[in-house]
Design a protein around this motif. Structure first.
Motif, PDB file in Angstrom:
ATOM      1  N   LEU A 237      20.388  14.571  35.667  1.00 60.97           N
ATOM      2  CA  LEU A 237      21.153  15.227  34.612  1.00 60.97           C
ATOM      3  C   LEU A 237      21.566  14.167  33.597  1.00 60.97           C
ATOM      4  O   LEU A 237      22.338  13.265  33.913  1.00 60.97           O
ATOM      5  CB  LEU A 237      22.383  15.914  35.197  1.00 60.97           C
ATOM      6  N   ASP A 238      21.034  14.273  32.391  1.00 56.28           N
ATOM      7  CA  ASP A 238      21.312  13.269  31.358  1.00 56.28           C
ATOM      8  C   ASP A 238      22.425  13.782  30.455  1.00 56.28           C
ATOM      9  O   ASP A 238      22.252  14.740  29.710  1.00 56.28           O
ATOM     10  CB  ASP A 238      20.037  13.017  30.540  1.00 56.28           C
ATOM     11  N   LEU A 239      23.583  13.123  30.512  1.00 51.72           N
ATOM     12  CA  LEU A 239      24.753  13.506  29.736  1.00 51.72           C
ATOM     13  C   LEU A 239      25.119  12.466  28.689  1.00 51.72           C
ATOM     14  O   LEU A 239      26.233  12.493  28.161  1.00 51.72           O
ATOM     15  CB  LEU A 239      25.948  13.756  30.672  1.00 51.72           C
ATOM     16  N   ARG A 240      24.209  11.575  28.362  1.00 48.37           N
ATOM     17  CA  ARG A 240      24.528  10.575  27.339  1.00 48.37           C
ATOM     18  C   ARG A 240      24.785  11.294  26.015  1.00 48.37           C
ATOM     19  O   ARG A 240      24.131  12.280  25.685  1.00 48.37           O
ATOM     20  CB  ARG A 240      23.408   9.546  27.226  1.00 48.37           C
ATOM     21  N   TYR A 241      25.752  10.808  25.273  1.00 48.78           N
ATOM     22  CA  TYR A 241      26.219  11.341  23.982  1.00 48.78           C
ATOM     23  C   TYR A 241      26.924  12.686  24.116  1.00 48.78           C
ATOM     24  O   TYR A 241      27.352  13.243  23.103  1.00 48.78           O
ATOM     25  CB  TYR A 241      25.085  11.514  22.953  1.00 48.78           C
ATOM     26  N   ASN A 242      27.055  13.237  25.312  1.00 44.83           N
ATOM     27  CA  ASN A 242      27.666  14.562  25.474  1.00 44.83           C
ATOM     28  C   ASN A 242      29.177  14.414  25.548  1.00 44.83           C
ATOM     29  O   ASN A 242      29.732  14.025  26.571  1.00 44.83           O
ATOM     30  CB  ASN A 242      27.135  15.247  26.739  1.00 44.83           C
ATOM     31  N   GLY A 243      29.851  14.741  24.432  1.00 47.66           N
ATOM     32  CA  GLY A 243      31.297  14.564  24.357  1.00 47.66           C
ATOM     33  C   GLY A 243      32.099  15.674  24.986  1.00 47.66           C
ATOM     34  O   GLY A 243      33.323  15.618  24.993  1.00 47.66           O
ATOM     35  N   GLY A 244      31.448  16.707  25.507  1.00 45.49           N
ATOM     36  CA  GLY A 244      32.182  17.741  26.227  1.00 45.49           C
ATOM     37  C   GLY A 244      31.949  19.123  25.688  1.00 45.49           C
ATOM     38  O   GLY A 244      30.958  19.395  25.014  1.00 45.49           O
ATOM     39  N   GLY A 245      32.884  20.015  25.968  1.00 46.24           N
ATOM     40  CA  GLY A 245      32.772  21.408  25.563  1.00 46.24           C
ATOM     41  C   GLY A 245      33.598  22.306  26.446  1.00 46.24           C
ATOM     42  O   GLY A 245      34.612  21.890  27.000  1.00 46.24           O
ATOM     43  N   LEU A 246      33.139  23.500  26.633  1.00 48.30           N
ATOM     44  CA  LEU A 246      33.903  24.512  27.351  1.00 48.30           C
ATOM     45  C   LEU A 246      34.000  24.214  28.841  1.00 48.30           C
ATOM     46  O   LEU A 246      33.009  23.902  29.498  1.00 48.30           O
ATOM     47  CB  LEU A 246      33.254  25.877  27.156  1.00 48.30           C
ATOM     48  N   VAL A 247      35.186  24.351  29.382  1.00 49.31           N
ATOM     49  CA  VAL A 247      35.402  24.146  30.812  1.00 49.31           C
ATOM     50  C   VAL A 247      34.585  25.152  31.617  1.00 49.31           C
ATOM     51  O   VAL A 247      34.034  24.840  32.664  1.00 49.31           O
ATOM     52  CB  VAL A 247      36.899  24.274  31.160  1.00 49.31           C
ATOM     53  N   SER A 248      34.488  26.367  31.126  1.00 52.41           N
ATOM     54  CA  SER A 248      33.728  27.386  31.859  1.00 52.41           C
ATOM     55  C   SER A 248      32.262  26.992  31.967  1.00 52.41           C
ATOM     56  O   SER A 248      31.599  27.296  32.966  1.00 52.41           O
ATOM     57  CB  SER A 248      33.845  28.736  31.160  1.00 52.41           C
ATOM     58  N   ILE A 249      31.726  26.304  30.968  1.00 55.85           N
ATOM     59  CA  ILE A 249      30.333  25.865  31.037  1.00 55.85           C
ATOM     60  C   ILE A 249      30.203  24.704  32.019  1.00 55.85           C
ATOM     61  O   ILE A 249      29.214  24.601  32.751  1.00 55.85           O
ATOM     62  CB  ILE A 249      29.815  25.471  29.642  1.00 55.85           C
ATOM     63  N   ALA A 250      31.192  23.827  32.062  1.00 59.90           N
ATOM     64  CA  ALA A 250      31.192  22.765  33.072  1.00 59.90           C
ATOM     65  C   ALA A 250      31.220  23.372  34.472  1.00 59.90           C
ATOM     66  O   ALA A 250      30.498  22.926  35.377  1.00 59.90           O
ATOM     67  CB  ALA A 250      32.397  21.850  32.860  1.00 59.90           C
ATOM     68  N   GLN A 251      32.036  24.372  34.662  1.00 58.96           N
ATOM     69  CA  GLN A 251      32.114  25.073  35.948  1.00 58.96           C
ATOM     70  C   GLN A 251      30.773  25.742  36.276  1.00 58.96           C
ATOM     71  O   GLN A 251      30.293  25.702  37.414  1.00 58.96           O
ATOM     72  CB  GLN A 251      33.231  26.110  35.881  1.00 58.96           C
ATOM     73  N   HIS A 252      30.149  26.340  35.264  1.00 61.29           N
ATOM     74  CA  HIS A 252      28.857  27.010  35.442  1.00 61.29           C
ATOM     75  C   HIS A 252      27.783  25.999  35.839  1.00 61.29           C
ATOM     76  O   HIS A 252      27.021  26.214  36.802  1.00 61.29           O
ATOM     77  CB  HIS A 252      28.492  27.718  34.144  1.00 61.29           C
ATOM     78  N   LEU A 253      27.697  24.888  35.109  1.00 58.65           N
ATOM     79  CA  LEU A 253      26.703  23.866  35.401  1.00 58.65           C
ATOM     80  C   LEU A 253      26.910  23.274  36.788  1.00 58.65           C
ATOM     81  O   LEU A 253      25.951  23.121  37.564  1.00 58.65           O
ATOM     82  CB  LEU A 253      26.767  22.768  34.338  1.00 58.65           C
ATOM     83  N   ALA A 254      28.140  22.916  37.111  1.00 57.85           N
ATOM     84  CA  ALA A 254      28.414  22.326  38.425  1.00 57.85           C
ATOM     85  C   ALA A 254      28.087  23.308  39.546  1.00 57.85           C
ATOM     86  O   ALA A 254      27.611  22.910  40.619  1.00 57.85           O
ATOM     87  CB  ALA A 254      29.878  21.895  38.505  1.00 57.85           C
ATOM     88  N   SER A 255      28.309  24.597  39.326  1.00 64.86           N
ATOM     89  CA  SER A 255      27.989  25.607  40.340  1.00 64.86           C
ATOM     90  C   SER A 255      26.484  25.759  40.514  1.00 64.86           C
ATOM     91  O   SER A 255      25.993  25.971  41.625  1.00 64.86           O
ATOM     92  CB  SER A 255      28.620  26.950  39.957  1.00 64.86           C
ATOM     93  N   LEU A 256      25.729  25.657  39.418  1.00 67.15           N
ATOM     94  CA  LEU A 256      24.267  25.699  39.503  1.00 67.15           C
ATOM     95  C   LEU A 256      23.741  24.516  40.311  1.00 67.15           C
ATOM     96  O   LEU A 256      22.757  24.631  41.043  1.00 67.15           O
ATOM     97  CB  LEU A 256      23.660  25.679  38.101  1.00 67.15           C
ATOM     98  N   ILE A 257      24.399  23.383  40.175  1.00 66.31           N
ATOM     99  CA  ILE A 257      23.972  22.176  40.884  1.00 66.31           C
ATOM    100  C   ILE A 257      24.371  22.242  42.354  1.00 66.31           C
ATOM    101  O   ILE A 257      23.567  21.969  43.252  1.00 66.31           O
ATOM    102  CB  ILE A 257      24.582  20.934  40.222  1.00 66.31           C
ATOM    103  N   GLY A 258      25.618  22.616  42.631  1.00 71.05           N
ATOM    104  CA  GLY A 258      26.137  22.571  43.995  1.00 71.05           C
ATOM    105  C   GLY A 258      25.649  23.688  44.886  1.00 71.05           C
ATOM    106  O   GLY A 258      25.488  23.507  46.099  1.00 71.05           O
ATOM    107  N   GLY A 259      25.442  24.867  44.319  1.00 67.61           N
ATOM    108  CA  GLY A 259      24.936  25.995  45.097  1.00 67.61           C
ATOM    109  C   GLY A 259      25.826  26.371  46.260  1.00 67.61           C
ATOM    110  O   GLY A 259      27.050  26.390  46.154  1.00 67.61           O
ATOM    111  N   THR A 260      25.203  26.643  47.388  1.00 62.69           N
ATOM    112  CA  THR A 260      25.957  27.113  48.560  1.00 62.69           C
ATOM    113  C   THR A 260      26.874  26.039  49.130  1.00 62.69           C
ATOM    114  O   THR A 260      27.845  26.361  49.816  1.00 62.69           O
ATOM    115  CB  THR A 260      24.988  27.584  49.657  1.00 62.69           C
TER     116      THR A 260
END
Length: 434
Positions: A237-260
């Motif tokens: 997951l390449d996050l260089r230059y990514n200054g952030g954004g919506l917390v709900s999207i962070a939660q969504h992305l982390a959930s896609l990664i972590g799964g069960t």
């Protein structure tokens, strides 16, 4: 009463709510005096460091609410986090991933503005500019001179459609191109690069993720569906230059990664000042049908990786091994409420976020486990690019190619070459581009 947007680590979160505060009834009109009083009242109510605010503030002594905010913010921790933005500009970014600019991200390398990313269908793209090029002059003046004089920001101009510059950029082979471009609305592709590499018989997904905004949800779903369909079992997951954004999207992305492994577990816990302790809450990882259920994660970071980018790393670490490659992140474990007034939005730091182990407060940034350079001599997604090459080494061997020079965390700006440029803040910090 007013509509709010909730922001995390310098960015707006996906909550919509009414936030009554002491300042809610004090905006009599949009005169400077009224706006100044309003901003101070809101800060006294919701600001995370409310006890550090000056005891007495003469609101009439400031020419604008922005000037007042600059005077009362709590330093050194809140040097650039709290800010006031233009309402239309903020809404365009969070709703449509758009900003007004030329369409390039850059660093300063002592010779000029080194191009790190070009957004498609932008004025910069139309000139033929690409990653690795270097802008050496703007309107006939050398970039080195402009930076030394502290006027590079003025030369690049305001966030205003039609503002144009003449410039020269050079390629690695020494060839030079003179061109001009004018600012206009530019759309940032939230998933900028999606590749799959085969390493030792395993399919490794590579996702360059640029910002956490509303369109990111569908873009991430499409990306993870594609990675799952080709049988990817690892992810860089390449996050260089990514200054952030919506917390709900962070939660969504982390959930896609972590799964069960993470479903239903604590994603982040919010902590406010004592007056707003009733707002403290726990958010959890969500169930996702298109998860990769990764056993580990490798993340590429730079000094421009901030806010929701850091939140994803911190939230996942209690549950799966997360190895960071590249540079120390920016360092922003706090978040804001976005409060609209007149034609503006006030974003005061209002809370801090901690993971399931109570870990947070990484104001010095999250140090890279495996240091690597941001190699602008290669395109993003090229497996020969230094940071991606190191990430693939970690995937293949489970370790860094060389031991880190020091285990001690660096200060957040020691890992970037942007120190000689004017400090960015607010939406400029989030976008990380011009």
């Amino acid at each position: 009463m007013r509509r709010i947007l909730v922001a995390a680590a310098a960015v707006v979160a996906a909550f919509s709510a009414l936030l009554p505060t002491a300042g809610a009834q004090n905006l009599a009109n949009c005169s400077t005096a009224s706006q100044n009083r309003y901003v101070l009242d809101v800060m006294r109510d919701i600001y995370y460091w409310d006890t550090e605010l000056p005891a007495t503030v003469n609101t009439s002594g400031y020419a604008s609410p922005e000037a007042l905010l600059e005077a009362v913010r709590y330093r050194p921790l809140d040097e650039h986090f709290s800010y006031i933005g233009a309402r239309a500009t903020e809404e365009a970014f969070y709703s449509d991933s758009q900003f007004v600019g030329f369409g390039f991200a850059n660093s300063y390398d002592g010779q000029g503005l080194r191009i790190l990313q070009i957004f498609p269908d932008s004025p910069a793209a139309e000139t033929g500019m690409q990653r690795g090029d270097r802008i050496t002059t703007i309107n006939g003046q050398s970039v080195v001179t402009l930076v030394a004089a502290g006027t590079i920001g003025t030369a690049l101009g305001p966030s205003q459609e039609g503002y144009s510059i003449r410039f020269r950029y050079e390629r690695a082979d020494g060839s030079a191109t003179d061109a001009s471009m004018a600012k206009r609305a530019v759309t940032i592709p939230t998933v900028s690069v999606l590749n799959v590499y085969e390493v030792d018989g395993r399919k490794i997904g590579y996702l360059f993720f640029r910002n956490f905004v509303t369109p990111s949800r569908q873009a991430l779903d499409d990306a993870f569906n594609a990675l799952r369909d080709v049988g990817a079992t690892e992810l860089v997951l390449d996050l260089r230059y990514n200054g952030g954004g919506l917390v709900s999207i962070a939660q969504h992305l982390a959930s896609l990664i972590g799964g069960t492994r993470t479903e239903g577990q604590v994603f982040a816990e919010y902590f406010h000042n004592s007056r707003n302790a009733f707002r403290n809450e726990v958010t959890r990882f969500e169930h996702k049908d298109n998860t990769l259920s990764l056993q580990r994660l490798v993340v590429v970071t730079t000094g421009g990786s901030a806010s929701a980018s850091e939140l994803v790393i911190n939230a996942l670490r209690p549950f799966i091994p997360v190895t960071t490659v590249g540079e120390t992140t920016y360092g922003k474990p706090v978040g804001q409420y976005g409060i609209t007034f007149c034609d503006k939005v006030l974003y005061p730091v209002a809370f801090t976020l901690r993971n399931a182990l109570g870990q947070g407060d990484y104001f010095s940034g999250i140090a890279a486990d495996c240091p690597a350079g941001d190699d602008a001599d290669h395109q993003l997604g090229d497996p020969a690019e230094a940071s991606l090459a190191e990430a693939l080494t970690v995937v293949r061997t489970g370790r860094c190619s060389a031991p880190p020079v020091s285990a001690a965390p660096q200060r957040r700006r020691e890992s970037t070459k942007l120190d000689t440029l004017p400090p960015s803040r607010g939406l400029e910090q989030l976008i990380g581009a011009h």
